[in-house]
Write a protein that holds these residues in place. Structure first.
Motif, mmCIF file in Angstrom:
data_model
loop_
_atom_site.group_PDB
_atom_site.id
_atom_site.type_symbol
_atom_site.label_atom_id
_atom_site.label_comp_id
_atom_site.label_asym_id
_atom_site.label_seq_id
_atom_site.Cartn_x
_atom_site.Cartn_y
_atom_site.Cartn_z
ATOM 1 N N SER A 32 0.812 -1.212 0.000
ATOM 2 C CA SER A 32 0.000 0.000 0.000
ATOM 3 C C SER A 32 0.849 1.267 0.000
ATOM 4 C CB SER A 32 -0.927 0.013 1.224
ATOM 5 O OG SER A 32 -0.166 -0.011 2.413
ATOM 6 N N ASN A 33 2.195 1.132 -0.063
ATOM 7 C CA ASN A 33 3.059 2.312 -0.086
ATOM 8 C C ASN A 33 2.972 3.000 -1.449
ATOM 9 O OD1 ASN A 33 3.950 1.661 2.508
ATOM 10 N ND2 ASN A 33 5.631 0.405 1.722
ATOM 11 N N TYR A 34 2.866 4.325 -1.435
ATOM 12 C CA TYR A 34 2.844 5.018 -2.714
ATOM 13 C C TYR A 34 3.589 6.343 -2.677
ATOM 14 C CZ TYR A 34 -1.435 7.060 -0.630
ATOM 15 O OH TYR A 34 -2.361 7.661 0.194
ATOM 16 N N CYS A 35 4.601 6.418 -1.782
ATOM 17 C CA CYS A 35 5.547 7.517 -1.812
ATOM 18 C C CYS A 35 6.933 6.929 -2.079
ATOM 19 C CB CYS A 35 5.538 8.297 -0.496
ATOM 20 S SG CYS A 35 4.037 9.296 -0.284
ATOM 21 N N VAL A 36 7.817 7.714 -2.690
ATOM 22 C CA VAL A 36 9.148 7.208 -3.036
ATOM 23 C C VAL A 36 10.210 8.103 -2.417
ATOM 24 C CG1 VAL A 36 8.400 6.077 -5.147
ATOM 25 C CG2 VAL A 36 9.142 8.458 -5.239
ATOM 26 N N ASN A 37 11.313 7.473 -1.976
ATOM 27 C CA ASN A 37 12.371 8.198 -1.280
ATOM 28 C C ASN A 37 13.558 8.496 -2.175
ATOM 29 O OD1 ASN A 37 13.582 5.741 -1.551
ATOM 30 N ND2 ASN A 37 13.789 5.305 0.653
ATOM 31 N N THR A 38 13.298 8.618 -3.486
ATOM 32 C CA THR A 38 14.349 8.984 -4.433
ATOM 33 C C THR A 38 13.778 9.991 -5.427
ATOM 34 O OG1 THR A 38 15.943 8.110 -6.036
ATOM 35 C CG2 THR A 38 13.783 7.086 -6.006
ATOM 36 N N PRO A 39 14.575 10.980 -5.856
ATOM 37 C CA PRO A 39 14.061 11.943 -6.830
ATOM 38 C C PRO A 39 13.718 11.267 -8.151
ATOM 39 C CG PRO A 39 16.065 12.771 -5.772
ATOM 40 C CD PRO A 39 15.936 11.327 -5.391
ATOM 41 N N LEU A 40 12.683 11.737 -8.804
ATOM 42 C CA LEU A 40 12.308 11.226 -10.110
ATOM 43 C C LEU A 40 12.975 12.103 -11.159
ATOM 44 C CD1 LEU A 40 8.503 10.551 -9.493
ATOM 45 C CD2 LEU A 40 10.397 8.918 -9.409
ATOM 46 N N ALA A 41 13.989 11.568 -11.796
ATOM 47 C CA ALA A 41 14.754 12.341 -12.769
ATOM 48 C C ALA A 41 15.382 11.374 -13.764
ATOM 49 C CB ALA A 41 15.837 13.165 -12.063
ATOM 50 N N SER A 42 15.760 11.901 -14.915
ATOM 51 C CA SER A 42 16.380 11.078 -15.955
ATOM 52 C C SER A 42 17.661 10.447 -15.423
ATOM 53 C CB SER A 42 16.685 11.943 -17.171
ATOM 54 O OG SER A 42 17.256 11.166 -18.202
ATOM 55 N N GLY A 43 17.808 9.158 -15.679
ATOM 56 C CA GLY A 43 18.988 8.430 -15.228
ATOM 57 C C GLY A 43 18.822 7.774 -13.873
ATOM 58 N N ARG A 44 17.758 8.096 -13.156
ATOM 59 C CA ARG A 44 17.515 7.486 -11.844
ATOM 60 C C ARG A 44 16.846 6.123 -12.016
ATOM 61 N NH1 ARG A 44 19.164 9.754 -6.738
ATOM 62 N NH2 ARG A 44 19.581 11.963 -7.127
ATOM 63 N N ALA A 45 16.950 5.314 -10.985
ATOM 64 C CA ALA A 45 16.241 4.037 -10.944
ATOM 65 C C ALA A 45 15.157 4.122 -9.878
ATOM 66 C CB ALA A 45 17.204 2.906 -10.640
ATOM 67 N N LEU A 46 14.127 3.356 -10.065
ATOM 68 C CA LEU A 46 13.032 3.309 -9.083
ATOM 69 C C LEU A 46 12.822 1.848 -8.709
ATOM 70 C CD1 LEU A 46 10.878 4.837 -7.522
ATOM 71 C CD2 LEU A 46 9.373 4.657 -9.503
ATOM 72 N N ALA A 47 13.436 1.461 -7.595
ATOM 73 C CA ALA A 47 13.378 0.069 -7.161
ATOM 74 C C ALA A 47 12.253 -0.141 -6.169
ATOM 75 C CB ALA A 47 14.711 -0.330 -6.535
ATOM 76 N N SER A 48 11.931 -1.398 -5.920
ATOM 77 C CA SER A 48 10.879 -1.733 -4.963
ATOM 78 C C SER A 48 11.194 -1.170 -3.586
ATOM 79 C CB SER A 48 10.705 -3.250 -4.897
ATOM 80 O OG SER A 48 9.725 -3.593 -3.946
ATOM 81 N N SER A 49 12.482 -1.137 -3.243
ATOM 82 C CA SER A 49 12.879 -0.649 -1.923
ATOM 83 C C SER A 49 12.719 0.852 -1.765
ATOM 84 C CB SER A 49 14.341 -1.038 -1.654
ATOM 85 O OG SER A 49 15.192 -0.457 -2.641
ATOM 86 N N ASN A 50 12.516 1.567 -2.858
ATOM 87 C CA ASN A 50 12.340 3.017 -2.785
ATOM 88 C C ASN A 50 10.934 3.427 -2.354
ATOM 89 O OD1 ASN A 50 14.432 3.100 -5.616
ATOM 90 N ND2 ASN A 50 14.973 4.034 -3.658
#
Length: 513
Positions: free
Chosen positions: A383-401
């Protein structure tokens, strides 16, 4: 010169029919209708021999003192006298007689829009649009004079057999530059047609009249009230939190109606652009396009959803990871809002038709998936829907974020998921061709823009926020599902991000019932 027998008979009949004469001049012939504030009579001005409508107003018990009541009546006359538009009922006179006040007006012998729909059912699109054009003309004249009608509804719109329209009852209209004259805390207007900002206790604006007109045209086009519920409280709740679907109205008419029903007054379609859409829809015999279709979609599959509420599911976690079995859930939770959420008001070239070319709050749109700005991504199935990494080109978005919004500071919050293909069936979704990045971006930006300006985002938080859209790359669009029971990932995602370089604390959205 003596009257001929016909004239004598007619005069005798009128004299016999008159119930009483007001101020020695206006003979009341028959009752035309009555409401909470008084009675409307067919009358005759015996000085010049014309028939008139006479509104008899009496002081409501406990509403206000006689002086305030009289001021409201005088204000109605001043209001009517200041307006000059063919669609405004003309006010001729005001007189006091006994314990009542009488407003003498132009007599319009025509059914109300409410009567018309009750008798005929939903009206043809071009007829609804023509009615809307004329009412809008009357409202624009009022707004230019600094007057807000405050009670636009089908019962206050009279439609003659030749199509001419008259907007009546400016009796509760309020000049914007006048001090407010209260009515003992009473909320003035009809609840089912009252704009959200008025329900929230704010002053009536010109935009509030446009919202009421949108609700009125919805009624005319669909044959039902958009927000009417079993109780007044439920009706007001629906106005604040729901967006009614359109089943019959399409094309420019639907865009005008939904544009006027935009919840936030600052994001509501302006009168000039609403008029342009209504003019386009008012041409008889011209085919009206169906509901807007998301890129790669099918209009028939989306028709039932058009104009539906831009609502995020309660648990927006399921995501588009290629090997993640929760990928299918992403399409399912988004299906309720469907891609047609294209949307509240419709758009051309992917932007809200009434909005600026570029929304100041919109950040750069990014692509996700193979070959995209965020090539490596996953969306947690919880149910988590916030991310702890900036959304920017070249970034990754992993499950742990993905984190709980209330547990720790974060860089972005997911606030909308919209399938870019309607879910008529899994096979249809799988067969949908890639529509091109430009169309996907346009769809995503329109969707995210409209939802950002609804009450999905907390009003007090919106000034400190920006938003951005994520769209799938062509490779991601065409990727075969890893599981036979899965569907391709064809959804756009909307995220909220801080307007400055800081981070977000807690959730900045709210649930919409």
């Amino acid at each position: 010169m003596t009257e001929n027998p016909e004239q004598q008979t007619d005069s005798s009949t009128r004299a016999h029919a008159a119930l009483r004469t007001v101020a020695g001049r206006y003979a009341l012939l028959e009752e035309l209708g009555r409401g909470g504030m008084g009675v409307v009579w067919r009358g005759e001005d015996t000085v010049i021999g014309r028939h008139v409508a006479v509104k008899e107003l009496r002081l409501p018990d406990g509403a206000e003192d006689a002086g305030v009541f009289s001021e409201r009546i005088l204000r109605e006359v001043r209001t009517g006298g200041r307006l000059n538009d063919p669609a405004v009922v003309t006010v001729f006179d005001v007189v006091a007689d006994g314990d009542a006040t009488f407003i003498v007006m132009e007599l319009v012998e025509a059914p109300t829009l409410s009567d018309l729909v009750d008798r005929r059912g939903p009206l043809p699109a071009h007829e609804v649009a023509r009615i809307g054009e004329q009412v809008l003309s009357a409202l624009e004249a009022a707004h230019r004079a600094g007057i807000v009608h405050r009670d636009v509804k089908p019962g206050n719109i009279m439609v003659a057999p030749n199509g001419r329209v008259k907007l009546t009852d400016f009796g509760i209209a309020q000049a914007v530059d006048d001090p407010r004259i209260t009515t003992s805390g009473m909320l003035v207007g009809s609840p089912a047609f009252m704009a959200p900002e008025r329900v929230a206790g704010q002053e009536a604006l010109a935009a509030s009249d446009l919202w009421s007109l949108g609700a009125t045209l919805y009624f005319a086009a669909e044959g039902m009230l958009p927000f009417q519920r079993s109780t007044t409280a439920a009706t007001l709740h629906a106005i604040m939190h729901e967006m009614p679907p359109l089943a019959r109205a399409h094309g420019p008419l639907a865009q005008a109606i939904m544009g006027m029903l935009t919840a936030a007054p600052e994001a509501r379609i302006p009168a000039g652009q609403a008029r342009g859409l209504l003019t386009a829809a008012a041409q008889p015999g011209v085919a009206q396009p169906g509901p807007p279709t998301p890129p790669g979609g099918d209009a028939q599959a989306t028709a039932m959803h058009y104009g539906g509420p831009p609502t995020l599911a309660a648990t927006p976690g399921p995501g588009p990871a290629s090997a993640n079995p929760t990928r299918r859930k992403l399409l399912i939770v988004g299906g309720a809002v469907a891609a047609v959420a294209l949307l509240v008001g419709g758009f051309f070239a992917g932007k809200p038709f009434w909005g600026p070319a570029v929304d100041d709050a919109m950040a750069e749109t990014l692509t996700y998936g193979r070959g995209g700005d965020i090539a490596n991504y996953d969306i947690d199935g919880s149910s988590n829907y916030c991310v702890n990494t900036p959304l920017a080109s070249g970034r990754a978005l992993a499950s742990s974020n993905w984190v709980d919004c209330e547990d720790e500071a974060h860089d972005a919050q997911l606030f909308e998921i919209a399938p870019a293909v309607p879910e008529s069936s899994d096979s249809d979704a799988a067969a949908a061709t890639y529509p091109g990045e430009d169309r996907l971006r346009a769809f995503a930006e329109a969707k995210c823009t409209a939802t950002f300006h609804t009450n999905r985002v907390q009003d007090d938080e919106r000034p400190g926020l920006r938003f951005l859209a994520l769209v799938p790359t062509e490779d991601e669009w065409n990727q075969e599902p890893a599981d036979d029971f899965d569907s391709p990932v064809r959804s756009v995602l909307c995220f909220l991000v801080p307007a400055d370089s800081g981070r977000l604390e807690g959730t900045v959205t709210r649930g919409v019932a």
